[in-house]
Design a protein around this motif. Sequence first.
Motif, PDB file in Angstrom:
ATOM      1  N   LEU A 192      24.077  62.796  48.306  1.00  0.00           N
ATOM      2  CA  LEU A 192      23.422  63.485  49.412  1.00  0.00           C
ATOM      3  C   LEU A 192      23.754  64.960  49.263  1.00  0.00           C
ATOM      4  N   LEU A 193      22.793  65.814  49.549  1.00  0.00           N
ATOM      5  CA  LEU A 193      22.994  67.255  49.430  1.00  0.00           C
ATOM      6  C   LEU A 193      22.548  67.950  50.706  1.00  0.00           C
ATOM      7  N   SER A 194      23.486  68.670  51.317  1.00  0.00           N
ATOM      8  CA  SER A 194      23.154  69.603  52.396  1.00  0.00           C
ATOM      9  C   SER A 194      23.423  70.980  51.841  1.00  0.00           C
ATOM     10  N   THR A 195      22.472  71.879  51.997  1.00  0.00           N
ATOM     11  CA  THR A 195      22.600  73.198  51.403  1.00  0.00           C
ATOM     12  C   THR A 195      22.169  74.277  52.390  1.00  0.00           C
ATOM     13  N   ALA A 196      22.926  75.368  52.407  1.00  0.00           N
ATOM     14  CA  ALA A 196      22.641  76.493  53.297  1.00  0.00           C
ATOM     15  C   ALA A 196      22.552  77.768  52.471  1.00  0.00           C
ATOM     16  N   THR A 197      21.548  78.580  52.739  1.00  0.00           N
ATOM     17  CA  THR A 197      21.390  79.854  52.024  1.00  0.00           C
ATOM     18  C   THR A 197      22.231  80.914  52.726  1.00  0.00           C
ATOM     19  N   ALA A 198      23.165  81.507  51.957  1.00  0.00           N
ATOM     20  CA  ALA A 198      24.128  82.454  52.516  1.00  0.00           C
ATOM     21  C   ALA A 198      23.829  83.910  52.164  1.00  0.00           C
ATOM     22  N   PHE A 199      23.031  84.125  51.129  1.00  0.00           N
ATOM     23  CA  PHE A 199      22.768  85.499  50.680  1.00  0.00           C
ATOM     24  C   PHE A 199      21.431  85.529  49.958  1.00  0.00           C
ATOM     25  N   GLY A 200      20.693  86.616  50.111  1.00  0.00           N
ATOM     26  CA  GLY A 200      19.406  86.766  49.436  1.00  0.00           C
ATOM     27  C   GLY A 200      18.274  86.214  50.275  1.00  0.00           C
ATOM     28  N   THR A 201      17.095  86.277  49.720  1.00  0.00           N
ATOM     29  CA  THR A 201      15.920  85.812  50.459  1.00  0.00           C
ATOM     30  C   THR A 201      15.697  84.310  50.317  1.00  0.00           C
ATOM     31  N   GLY A 202      16.437  83.677  49.414  1.00  0.00           N
ATOM     32  CA  GLY A 202      16.276  82.247  49.212  1.00  0.00           C
ATOM     33  C   GLY A 202      15.223  81.938  48.165  1.00  0.00           C
ATOM     34  N   TYR A 203      14.774  80.700  48.167  1.00  0.00           N
ATOM     35  CA  TYR A 203      13.793  80.246  47.180  1.00  0.00           C
ATOM     36  C   TYR A 203      12.926  79.168  47.799  1.00  0.00           C
ATOM     37  N   GLU A 204      11.833  78.859  47.122  1.00  0.00           N
ATOM     38  CA  GLU A 204      10.968  77.776  47.567  1.00  0.00           C
ATOM     39  C   GLU A 204      11.506  76.465  47.013  1.00  0.00           C
ATOM     40  N   HIS A 205      11.408  75.420  47.826  1.00  0.00           N
ATOM     41  CA  HIS A 205      11.949  74.115  47.464  1.00  0.00           C
ATOM     42  C   HIS A 205      10.908  73.048  47.766  1.00  0.00           C
ATOM     43  N   TRP A 206      10.716  72.122  46.826  1.00  0.00           N
ATOM     44  CA  TRP A 206       9.731  71.065  46.983  1.00  0.00           C
ATOM     45  C   TRP A 206      10.443  69.712  47.025  1.00  0.00           C
ATOM     46  N   LEU A 207       9.979  68.822  47.903  1.00  0.00           N
ATOM     47  CA  LEU A 207      10.457  67.441  47.975  1.00  0.00           C
ATOM     48  C   LEU A 207       9.292  66.495  47.698  1.00  0.00           C
ATOM     49  N   PHE A 208       9.583  65.383  47.042  1.00  0.00           N
ATOM     50  CA  PHE A 208       8.547  64.431  46.656  1.00  0.00           C
ATOM     51  C   PHE A 208       8.869  63.033  47.166  1.00  0.00           C
ATOM     52  N   GLU A 209       7.803  62.247  47.403  1.00  0.00           N
ATOM     53  CA  GLU A 209       7.977  60.835  47.724  1.00  0.00           C
ATOM     54  C   GLU A 209       8.453  60.094  46.483  1.00  0.00           C
TER      55      GLU A 209
ATOM     56  N   MET B  84      12.589  76.324  43.039  1.00  0.00           N
ATOM     57  CA  MET B  84      11.906  77.364  42.274  1.00  0.00           C
ATOM     58  C   MET B  84      12.849  78.561  42.108  1.00  0.00           C
ATOM     59  N   TYR B  85      12.559  79.408  41.128  1.00  0.00           N
ATOM     60  CA  TYR B  85      13.374  80.615  40.954  1.00  0.00           C
ATOM     61  C   TYR B  85      13.207  81.529  42.160  1.00  0.00           C
ATOM     62  N   PRO B  86      14.299  82.182  42.584  1.00  0.00           N
ATOM     63  CA  PRO B  86      14.207  83.121  43.707  1.00  0.00           C
ATOM     64  C   PRO B  86      13.716  84.489  43.228  1.00  0.00           C
TER      65      PRO B  86
ATOM     66  N   LEU C  34      30.206  77.915  31.094  1.00  0.00           N
ATOM     67  CA  LEU C  34      28.756  77.845  30.930  1.00  0.00           C
ATOM     68  C   LEU C  34      28.165  77.293  32.217  1.00  0.00           C
ATOM     69  N   HIS C  35      27.040  77.827  32.639  1.00  0.00           N
ATOM     70  CA  HIS C  35      26.389  77.400  33.871  1.00  0.00           C
ATOM     71  C   HIS C  35      24.898  77.257  33.616  1.00  0.00           C
ATOM     72  N   TYR C  36      24.308  76.209  34.212  1.00  0.00           N
ATOM     73  CA  TYR C  36      22.868  76.052  34.123  1.00  0.00           C
ATOM     74  C   TYR C  36      22.370  75.322  35.350  1.00  0.00           C
ATOM     75  N   PRO C  37      21.367  75.752  36.003  1.00  0.00           N
ATOM     76  CA  PRO C  37      20.723  77.054  35.887  1.00  0.00           C
ATOM     77  C   PRO C  37      21.346  78.076  36.827  1.00  0.00           C
TER      78      PRO C  37
ATOM     79  N   PRO D  92      17.584  85.420  39.629  1.00  0.00           N
ATOM     80  CA  PRO D  92      16.139  85.506  39.426  1.00  0.00           C
ATOM     81  C   PRO D  92      15.780  85.709  37.954  1.00  0.00           C
ATOM     82  N   LEU D  93      14.543  85.404  37.634  1.00  0.00           N
ATOM     83  CA  LEU D  93      14.032  85.695  36.298  1.00  0.00           C
ATOM     84  C   LEU D  93      13.889  87.212  36.141  1.00  0.00           C
ATOM     85  N   PRO D  94      13.939  87.723  34.922  1.00  0.00           N
ATOM     86  CA  PRO D  94      13.832  89.181  34.719  1.00  0.00           C
ATOM     87  C   PRO D  94      12.578  89.804  35.341  1.00  0.00           C
ATOM     88  N   ASP D  95      11.463  89.061  35.333  1.00  0.00           N
ATOM     89  CA  ASP D  95      10.226  89.613  35.907  1.00  0.00           C
ATOM     90  C   ASP D  95      10.061  89.248  37.392  1.00  0.00           C
ATOM     91  N   LYS D  96      11.083  88.606  37.970  1.00  0.00           N
ATOM     92  CA  LYS D  96      11.099  88.224  39.398  1.00  0.00           C
ATOM     93  C   LYS D  96      10.066  87.151  39.754  1.00  0.00           C
TER      94      LYS D  96
END
Length: 181
Positions: free
Chosen positions: A103-120, A159-161, A59-62, A83-87
């Motif tokens: 700590l998380l370092s992340t690199a996008t290896a495939f696809g167009t990626g997604y939007e990411h938000w950081l907060f104070e 966010m969903y890609p 099982l995987h989420y998300p 992605p969501l069914p309706d994209k």
Amino acid sequence: MSKTATYVAELRSKFKHASDKHDANRRCSDLLAEMSADGEFFTEILSKHLAKPGSLNNLHYPVVGMQIEQNEDFTLVANCWIPLPDKSTDLSTKAIHHHGDMLLSTATAFGTGYEHWLFETPAVADADAELYNLKLIERAAHSLNHVAFVDAYIAHLPMYPPDLTITYALWTSRFPTTWKD
């Protein structure tokens, strides 16, 4: 030597020569970018994952995650963001959250990626009512071959890609691994 073994050895060397875990993540940034541009590496990861009995029964989420390496210094995972069914890309994959001391370092290896938000860090607005203000400090694309860093206890939101996106996530505790650190 396999691509995986080569990259893992290079990551381990960077951790070994770093002054602390933040420095290790900085040192790994260029290597993560290189890994994200190496299609042969992902083919190797996928082949290894699918060769494991029951690999498709988890099982995987998300995201669908494929563990690449886990050792005393770090865990490296390939995450498949579906992605969501309706994209739609205006929905988050989960609630605003942080990863504790990780700590998380992340690199996008495939696809167009997604939007990411950081907060104070949240500020108390009304302690009695348990209300807080949460200020957005970054809203950016985590696009192909981009390397991003999320510090310990920093709230964030992926966010969903718009299409299938695969990222490599390098996880480590901000704390020293051994007393020698």
